[in-house]
Design an enzyme around this catalytic site. Structure first.
Site, short mmCIF file in Angstrom:
data_model
loop_
_atom_site.label_atom_id
_atom_site.label_comp_id
_atom_site.label_asym_id
_atom_site.label_seq_id
_atom_site.Cartn_x
_atom_site.Cartn_y
_atom_site.Cartn_z
N GLY A 105 1.26 -1.07 0.05
CA GLY A 105 0.28 -0.27 -0.28
C GLY A 105 1.11 1.21 0.09
N GLU A 147 4.33 0.70 -4.40
CA GLU A 147 4.09 1.87 -4.78
C GLU A 147 5.26 2.53 -4.23
OE1 GLU A 147 -0.07 3.58 -3.62
OE2 GLU A 147 -0.75 1.86 -4.19
#
Length: 363
Positions: A105, A147
């Protein structure tokens, strides 16, 4: 002679089953995948709400977010064993629903650099965690939300373009062909952007599918505007074209949609492109609010680039509605994409307006 007539008879039988008369093969039904974050919204979102909203019956896959990547290994993060017990009970009531555990995340991707230094050890730790006896049988696979590999998100990574393929190859070896291995990936198709920084086609060879995060194109880092749709369909089309043009099969790509809006305040212009004085107040933080709130607090006043926008006084929001999601789902079907995923389920209404629209359009 008997053998010859037997051969002729066989031809007659086969002719009755010729490709021209056989039923046409139908493409697989598109996937409908939803991220579930129990503490991601302004209020806790419980497993029971997945059933009450209809999500448990509409989804093909539920993705629990997030586990952590710590010291190059998969760890439970803030996972609650009691909650996992409720998810397992939900799955037992609905055996067709598949459940994955996502790791990383936006705020949890820094640990992937260490994981990329020893992919087999990382993958072994993930397999052991998902198969922990405390929740054995719950998880059908793993989702990697890095990410971003060899690029910048909340932190910057320099692991190299082959880091993600090495990680996904190790995960596939650890989990085998009977478990799912998926990844959420960037939708930045700009020249030299995030999609160009990692070898996504090589990673795709080991993945069941890739989920393109085709949202947040605006409203992040631009508090003064200009106002713009944060989930425009043309942006999604460019990202998908970039991935498939590099060699990722279209049948492995999912379109991402947001169940939230991004907004600005101090706006004097109705249409997109206006200046602002800052992010609009939002329940999820500055400039971010759930669809379930916006639908009544600031109803749409127009559409642009395949999504909705709304101006309420000095406040301007961009978000998807059942109508715009229906159109996006139809795009998925016509393009042969693998399906749609949403971030994230807590932003929908109590009766699942958004997910219901996607489910109907994909069916």
């Amino acid at each position: 002679m008997a053998a010859r007539w037997g051969f002729v008879a066989l031809l007659v039988v086969l002719a009755g089953c010729s490709p021209a008369s056989a039923p046409a093969l139908q493409p697989p039904r598109p996937l409908l995948v939803g991220y579930y974050t129990p503490r991601g919204g302004a209020a806790p979102f419980h497993v029971a709400q997945l059933e009450r909203s209809g999500a448990a019956d509409r989804l093909t896959h539920l993705v629990y977010a997030f586990g952590a990547v710590t010291g190059g290994r998969c760890t439970g993060g803030a996972a609650d064993p009691d909650e996992f017990a409720q998810l397992r009970a939900l799955k037992q009531r609905r055996p067709a629903l598949k459940v994955l555990w996502s790791f990383g995340g936006w705020n949890g991707s820094a640990g992937f650099a260490a994981a990329a230094a020893d992919p087999p050890a990382f993958a072994a730790s993930c397999r052991a965690l998902l198969d922990d006896p405390r929740w054995a049988g719950l998880f059908d696979g793993i989702d990697v939300d890095w990410e971003y590999p060899n690029a910048c998100g909340a932190t910057c990574d320099t692991s190299g373009p082959d880091a993600l393929p090495r990680l996904t190859a190790a995960l596939r070896a650890a989990f085998g062909s009977d478990r799912l291995v998926t990844a959420a990936v960037s939708a930045d198709a700009s020249p030299g952007g995030r999609l160009a920084r990692a070898d996504y086609p090589a990673a795709a060879a080991h993945l069941d599918w890739l989920m393109t995060m085709t949202y947040d194109y605006a409203g992040v880092g631009d508090p003064a505007g200009p106002t713009a749709p944060h989930s425009p369909l043309p942006g999604a089309q460019a990202a998908i074209a970039e991935l498939t043009g590099r060699g990722v099969p279209v049948s492995k790509v999912l379109l991402g949609v947001g169940f939230y809006g991004r907004g600005w305040t101090g706006v004097t212009r109705d249409s997109p492109g206006g200046q602002a004085t800052g992010p609009a107040p939002g329940g999820r933080g500055p400039g971010v609010e759930d669809y379930r709130v916006l639908r009544t607090a600031c109803p749409p006043t127009g559409t642009v680039a395949g999504t909705s926008y709304a101006r309420c006084g000095a406040t301007w929001w961009s978000y998807d509605t059942p109508a715009t999601l229906t159109a996006k789902a139809r795009y998925v079907r016509t393009q042969g994409l693998r399906g749609v995923f949403c971030w994230e389920l807590a932003g929908d209404t109590a009766d699942g307006e958004l997910l219901g629209a996607l489910h109907s359009a994909l069916s």
